[in-house]
Design a protein around this motif. Sequence first.
Motif, PDB file in Angstrom:
ATOM      1  N   VAL A   1       0.848  -1.194   0.000  1.00  0.00           N
ATOM      2  CA  VAL A   1       0.000   0.000   0.000  1.00  0.00           C
ATOM      3  C   VAL A   1       0.882   1.242   0.000  1.00  0.00           C
ATOM      4  O   VAL A   1       1.882   1.300   0.725  1.00  0.00           O
ATOM      5  CB  VAL A   1      -0.944   0.012   1.221  1.00  0.00           C
ATOM      6  N   SER A   2       0.520   2.215  -0.799  1.00  0.00           N
ATOM      7  CA  SER A   2       1.217   3.501  -0.841  1.00  0.00           C
ATOM      8  C   SER A   2       0.171   4.606  -0.906  1.00  0.00           C
ATOM      9  O   SER A   2      -1.007   4.350  -1.168  1.00  0.00           O
ATOM     10  CB  SER A   2       2.152   3.576  -2.058  1.00  0.00           C
TER      11      SER A   2
ATOM     12  N   GLN B   1      -9.390   8.727  -2.321  1.00  0.00           N
ATOM     13  CA  GLN B   1      -9.459   7.680  -3.341  1.00  0.00           C
ATOM     14  C   GLN B   1      -8.842   6.387  -2.812  1.00  0.00           C
ATOM     15  O   GLN B   1      -7.834   6.420  -2.098  1.00  0.00           O
ATOM     16  CB  GLN B   1      -8.722   8.128  -4.610  1.00  0.00           C
TER      17      GLN B   1
ATOM     18  N   LEU C   1      -7.692   2.805  -4.531  1.00  0.00           N
ATOM     19  CA  LEU C   1      -7.485   2.145  -5.811  1.00  0.00           C
ATOM     20  C   LEU C   1      -6.810   0.787  -5.612  1.00  0.00           C
ATOM     21  O   LEU C   1      -5.935   0.644  -4.750  1.00  0.00           O
ATOM     22  CB  LEU C   1      -6.615   3.012  -6.725  1.00  0.00           C
ATOM     23  N   PHE C   2      -7.232  -0.184  -6.404  1.00  0.00           N
ATOM     24  CA  PHE C   2      -6.650  -1.526  -6.344  1.00  0.00           C
ATOM     25  C   PHE C   2      -6.090  -1.898  -7.717  1.00  0.00           C
ATOM     26  O   PHE C   2      -6.702  -1.634  -8.749  1.00  0.00           O
ATOM     27  CB  PHE C   2      -7.708  -2.557  -5.935  1.00  0.00           C
ATOM     28  N   PHE C   3      -4.913  -2.531  -7.686  1.00  0.00           N
ATOM     29  CA  PHE C   3      -4.274  -3.019  -8.900  1.00  0.00           C
ATOM     30  C   PHE C   3      -3.792  -4.443  -8.637  1.00  0.00           C
ATOM     31  O   PHE C   3      -3.234  -4.727  -7.569  1.00  0.00           O
ATOM     32  CB  PHE C   3      -3.100  -2.128  -9.304  1.00  0.00           C
TER      33      PHE C   3
ATOM     34  N   GLU D   1     -12.615  -4.333  -5.169  1.00  0.00           N
ATOM     35  CA  GLU D   1     -13.377  -3.091  -5.089  1.00  0.00           C
ATOM     36  C   GLU D   1     -14.712  -3.311  -4.402  1.00  0.00           C
ATOM     37  O   GLU D   1     -15.152  -2.489  -3.594  1.00  0.00           O
ATOM     38  CB  GLU D   1     -13.583  -2.519  -6.499  1.00  0.00           C
TER      39      GLU D   1
ATOM     40  N   SER E   1      -4.765   9.718  -1.869  1.00  0.00           N
ATOM     41  CA  SER E   1      -5.079   8.659  -2.816  1.00  0.00           C
ATOM     42  C   SER E   1      -4.318   7.414  -2.381  1.00  0.00           C
ATOM     43  O   SER E   1      -3.088   7.392  -2.398  1.00  0.00           O
ATOM     44  CB  SER E   1      -4.676   9.057  -4.239  1.00  0.00           C
TER      45      SER E   1
ATOM     46  N   ARG F   1      -3.263   3.608  -2.828  1.00  0.00           N
ATOM     47  CA  ARG F   1      -3.075   2.600  -3.873  1.00  0.00           C
ATOM     48  C   ARG F   1      -2.647   1.285  -3.235  1.00  0.00           C
ATOM     49  O   ARG F   1      -1.673   1.237  -2.469  1.00  0.00           O
ATOM     50  CB  ARG F   1      -2.028   3.063  -4.880  1.00  0.00           C
ATOM     51  N   CYS F   2      -3.365   0.217  -3.556  1.00  0.00           N
ATOM     52  CA  CYS F   2      -3.041  -1.117  -3.045  1.00  0.00           C
ATOM     53  C   CYS F   2      -2.697  -2.012  -4.229  1.00  0.00           C
ATOM     54  O   CYS F   2      -3.556  -2.318  -5.065  1.00  0.00           O
ATOM     55  CB  CYS F   2      -4.221  -1.694  -2.259  1.00  0.00           C
ATOM     56  N   ASP F   3      -1.430  -2.418  -4.296  1.00  0.00           N
ATOM     57  CA  ASP F   3      -0.957  -3.311  -5.361  1.00  0.00           C
ATOM     58  C   ASP F   3      -0.896  -4.734  -4.829  1.00  0.00           C
ATOM     59  O   ASP F   3      -0.205  -5.007  -3.841  1.00  0.00           O
ATOM     60  CB  ASP F   3       0.421  -2.867  -5.841  1.00  0.00           C
TER      61      ASP F   3
END
Length: 234
Positions: free
Chosen positions: A93-94, A109, A111-113, A141, A165, A167-169
Amino acid sequence: AAARSREPFRCATLSISRALALSLALSICRPPLAAMPRPMSTAESAFILRALGEGLRVDGRRPRESRPLSVACGLREGSVEVRLGETKVMAAVSAELVEPFADRPTEGQLLFFVELSPMASPAYEPGRPSDSAVELVRLLERAFRKAQAVDVEALCIVAGKRVWSIRCDVTLLDDRGNAADAACTAALGALLHFRLPAVSIVGSGSEAAVKKCEAVWPPPRASHEICEPVDMKP
């Protein structure tokens, strides 16, 4: 004036009702994601039927026995590796400060990738996301964003100007079944392990500016039970 970055990730500790919704969402996934349809040989069919007759699965587990789960937190905050049986998933996570969407000025936000590594299965290839990766992103999601597991309003720093925002990779390193469960568990663990840096707000009104600080606020205590996602299919 100094302002704390409120950490909404304690809200990722899903309530019982949301955990039920998560389980229902997970039930549509078929383990493993990379399974390719092929004719079953007579020997395989006989082996599976004999195992079922003895109350065992193909991998030796009992019918209601789950795969062993282990979670290892990395040195960097927000980095987690999950092993579910022989399936291995890594999540990181960042966060960065961005401008919010015009129609949601007070919401951050999430977001998932998802990356399906070719090391996980011969069926995965590098390049554009496959249908399985897209399906897994949609599952994450629904499990977190649609279920409101994370308070996106707590990600707002200055309404209409700056929000976090997140972001979870998620990277699937080895697919041996129950990849969806492992991915959800890894994403949840990474969000709980992550810490937002403190920020300070300089000025007011239209002149307000946000600056990051070096300090990291300690996490508040969780107020709900942490529920582990469980696939309803064997």
